[in-house]
Design a protein around this motif. Structure first.
Motif, PDB file in Angstrom:
ATOM      1  N   PRO A 253      24.147 -59.999 -11.157  1.00 22.14           N
ATOM      2  CA  PRO A 253      24.466 -58.605 -11.506  1.00 22.14           C
ATOM      3  C   PRO A 253      24.039 -57.611 -10.438  1.00 22.14           C
ATOM      4  N   ASP A 254      22.936 -57.911  -9.722  1.00 16.07           N
ATOM      5  CA  ASP A 254      22.463 -56.967  -8.701  1.00 16.07           C
ATOM      6  C   ASP A 254      23.196 -57.113  -7.377  1.00 16.07           C
ATOM      7  N   GLY A 255      24.111 -58.109  -7.269  1.00 17.28           N
ATOM      8  CA  GLY A 255      24.911 -58.278  -6.056  1.00 17.28           C
ATOM      9  C   GLY A 255      24.196 -58.943  -4.907  1.00 17.28           C
ATOM     10  N   LEU A 256      22.929 -59.341  -5.082  1.00 17.04           N
ATOM     11  CA  LEU A 256      22.200 -59.982  -3.992  1.00 17.04           C
ATOM     12  C   LEU A 256      22.702 -61.412  -3.786  1.00 17.04           C
ATOM     13  N   LEU A 257      22.582 -61.886  -2.551  1.00 22.07           N
ATOM     14  CA  LEU A 257      23.011 -63.231  -2.171  1.00 22.07           C
ATOM     15  C   LEU A 257      21.835 -63.951  -1.531  1.00 22.07           C
ATOM     16  N   SER A 258      21.656 -65.235  -1.879  1.00 18.41           N
ATOM     17  CA  SER A 258      20.568 -66.013  -1.295  1.00 18.41           C
ATOM     18  C   SER A 258      21.106 -67.261  -0.617  1.00 18.41           C
ATOM     19  N   PHE A 259      20.405 -67.655   0.448  1.00 14.05           N
ATOM     20  CA  PHE A 259      20.756 -68.848   1.204  1.00 14.05           C
ATOM     21  C   PHE A 259      19.499 -69.670   1.465  1.00 14.05           C
ATOM     22  N   HIS A 260      19.629 -70.982   1.466  1.00 16.53           N
ATOM     23  CA  HIS A 260      18.551 -71.873   1.859  1.00 16.53           C
ATOM     24  C   HIS A 260      18.849 -72.339   3.277  1.00 16.53           C
ATOM     25  N   ILE A 261      18.007 -71.978   4.219  1.00 16.74           N
ATOM     26  CA  ILE A 261      18.268 -72.253   5.632  1.00 16.74           C
ATOM     27  C   ILE A 261      17.211 -73.216   6.175  1.00 16.74           C
ATOM     28  N   LYS A 262      17.674 -74.274   6.831  1.00 18.77           N
ATOM     29  CA  LYS A 262      16.761 -75.184   7.516  1.00 18.77           C
ATOM     30  C   LYS A 262      16.978 -75.078   9.016  1.00 18.77           C
ATOM     31  N   ALA A 263      15.910 -74.748   9.744  1.00 14.10           N
ATOM     32  CA  ALA A 263      16.005 -74.690  11.204  1.00 14.10           C
ATOM     33  C   ALA A 263      16.119 -76.103  11.742  1.00 14.10           C
ATOM     34  N   VAL A 264      17.147 -76.339  12.552  1.00 13.76           N
ATOM     35  CA  VAL A 264      17.370 -77.664  13.124  1.00 13.76           C
ATOM     36  C   VAL A 264      17.252 -77.580  14.639  1.00 13.76           C
ATOM     37  N   PRO A 265      16.942 -78.682  15.320  1.00 13.81           N
ATOM     38  CA  PRO A 265      16.836 -78.667  16.779  1.00 13.81           C
ATOM     39  C   PRO A 265      18.104 -78.115  17.422  1.00 13.81           C
ATOM     40  N   ALA A 266      17.925 -77.207  18.361  1.00 11.16           N
ATOM     41  CA  ALA A 266      19.034 -76.559  19.071  1.00 11.16           C
ATOM     42  C   ALA A 266      19.917 -75.757  18.125  1.00 11.16           C
ATOM     43  N   GLY A 267      19.421 -75.446  16.938  1.00  8.12           N
ATOM     44  CA  GLY A 267      20.194 -74.653  15.990  1.00  8.12           C
ATOM     45  C   GLY A 267      19.958 -73.176  16.212  1.00  8.12           C
ATOM     46  N   TRP A 268      20.880 -72.517  16.878  1.00  8.89           N
ATOM     47  CA  TRP A 268      20.691 -71.117  17.238  1.00  8.89           C
ATOM     48  C   TRP A 268      20.608 -70.225  16.013  1.00  8.89           C
ATOM     49  N   VAL A 269      21.603 -70.339  15.154  1.00  8.61           N
ATOM     50  CA  VAL A 269      21.656 -69.461  13.987  1.00  8.61           C
ATOM     51  C   VAL A 269      20.566 -69.820  12.982  1.00  8.61           C
ATOM     52  N   SER A 270      20.426 -71.108  12.682  1.00  9.50           N
ATOM     53  CA  SER A 270      19.428 -71.511  11.692  1.00  9.50           C
ATOM     54  C   SER A 270      18.016 -71.169  12.151  1.00  9.50           C
TER      55      SER A 270
END
Length: 423
Positions: free
Chosen positions: A245-262
């Motif tokens: 209802p509040d419009g918020l979005l959640s993501f589970h992110i795992k940093a991986v080797p050479a992972g720029w975005v993560s």
């Protein structure tokens, strides 16, 4: 990095005809549709069309030299059309072959109209975030033909070239029309402010953002994310909850080797930072028109969309059996187990079983696919799979092996999941 130009580049494109850009149906005030000869729907087991035979023969020829063909394609594109360079990341090693592979994947399905249209429509809508316009498609087609002509020279002739021109014309038309239709209803991307950053382990974070305008999606889908630290580099991540209802979005992110975005999202992002989100995509959504139970396999951060599916079932208020197998390498890696067990306590129809593949465990132990096979049968269930690509493949094989029909196994394609695993 961008591919090194090769001496023969300047001469090669002239050998291939330059495809013309189809006009978007939306700009003509017409319903969105494919306005060039569309791929023919081929009955299962039917002989492939003549164009499909020629296209697959070309792909067989370039398979041993796929890397060289890809590099040559980008060399042609950037040397012949330098204005398009800004549509790509500064460092091309992160996604050097994605566009070229997408074109080859589309051509492979030239006889399957439904699959081709679904795949390309998603690509067309998604490519809006890069700034892709209809006038860019002829240049890409020209360079595609130039690269194929060079590296499939043993099979390339006028007949093969004509088949590829027809295929690419259909491909580009579907993508252009899908983008034009999306432009009428949604932006190419959403700005989203990070409002919470919770570190769960040394390399996993739960990131919650607030979009600058309503973001429509369904539980089980994913989106593409761009950070301010790596412009034009996008990676796929699944939504970790049903729409809120509040419009918020959640993501589970795992940093991986050479992972720029993560790595940026786990180690650099903080509340107040602004990221970009592409449009929602993915077909791993709950079919609320059936009473079948849900067999959900979540490996690692693949538990995120599984959690969203559980919330979706709860919101619909129907008592359907939901069996969740949450897999990880060790107990320490079950970073969201407390959340899942809390949901289990709230809903009598939900069962959550942690599975550890290595090390001591007080519960189930072994590869996730093998454990699920042992715990069956699953005759009255539909399966939903999310996690590393290898887990998806082994789980599909295992479920089919114990008699689950393939059409009742839902996951997004392994190609997409490779991106969703985080880079």
């Amino acid at each position: 990095m961008a591919p090194e130009p090769q001496p023969a580049v300047s001469a090669q494109p002239s050998a291939a005809p330059r495809p013309t850009a189809p006009e978007p149906a939306a700009s003509r005030g017409e319903p969105t549709r494919t306005t060039v000869p569309a791929p023919r729907a081929t009955a299962k087991g039917a002989a492939p069309s003549a164009d499909a035979v020629l296209i697959r023969r070309t792909m067989d020829a370039i398979e041993p030299v796929a890397d060289k063909t890809t590099s040559y394609f980008y060399a042609l594109l950037f040397l012949g059309h330098p204005e398009l360079r800004d549509l790509f990341p500064a460092a091309m090693d992160a996604q050097r072959d994605r566009l070229f592979k997408a074109l080859l994947t589309a051509a492979k399905h030239v006889d399957d109209a439904d699959t081709l249209t679904e795949y390309l429509s998603n690509l067309g809508r998604g490519h809006r975030k890069y700034g892709t316009r209809p006038e860019h498609y002829p240049a890409v087609g020209e360079c595609l033909l130039g690269a194929l002509a060079r590296y499939a020279s043993d099979v390339w002739n006028e007949e093969v070239e004509a088949a590829w021109v027809r295929a690419y014309t259909a491909i580009s038309q579907i993508m252009i029309d899908a983008a034009a239709a999306a432009e009428l209803t949604s932006p190419p991307w959403w700005q989203a402010e990070v409002v919470n950053h919770e570190r769960r382990t040394k390399d996993i974070a739960v990131v919650t953002v607030r979009p600058d305008q309503p973001y429509p999606f369904l539980a089980g889908q994913y989106t593409s994310v761009e950070t301010p630290w790596w412009p034009r580099v996008w990676r796929h991540y699944s939504f970790a909850s049903a729409p809120r209802p509040d419009g918020l979005l959640s993501f589970h992110i795992k940093a991986v080797p050479a992972g720029w975005v993560s790595s940026a999202l786990v180690n650099r992002a903080r509340p107040g930072d602004v990221i970009r989100l592409g449009p929602p995509a993915g077909s791993m959504i709950v079919d609320h028109g059936t009473d079948n139970g849900l067999l959900c396999l979540g490996g690692g951060t693949g538990i995120a969309p599984i959690k969203a599916l559980v919330e979706d079932v709860a919101e619909h208020g129907r008592r359907r059996a939901v069996e969740v197998f949450y897999g990880a390498r060790s107990g320490h890696d079950l970073y969201d187990l407390d959340t899942m067990l809390r949901l289990e306590q709230e809903h009598s129809w939900l069962s959550v079983r942690p599975v550890v593949s290595e090390g001591p465990s007080g519960g189930l132990t072994g590869p996730l696919s093998e454990v699920v096979s042992r715990c069956g049968p699953w005759h009255s269930f539909d399966a939903y799979l999310s996690g590393p690509a290898g887990m998806i493949r082994s789980s599909v094989d295992a479920l089919v092996g114990i008699g689950m029909p393939a059409h009742r196994i839902r996951h997004d394609s392994v190609a997409e999941l490779v991106g969703a695993a985080g880079h």
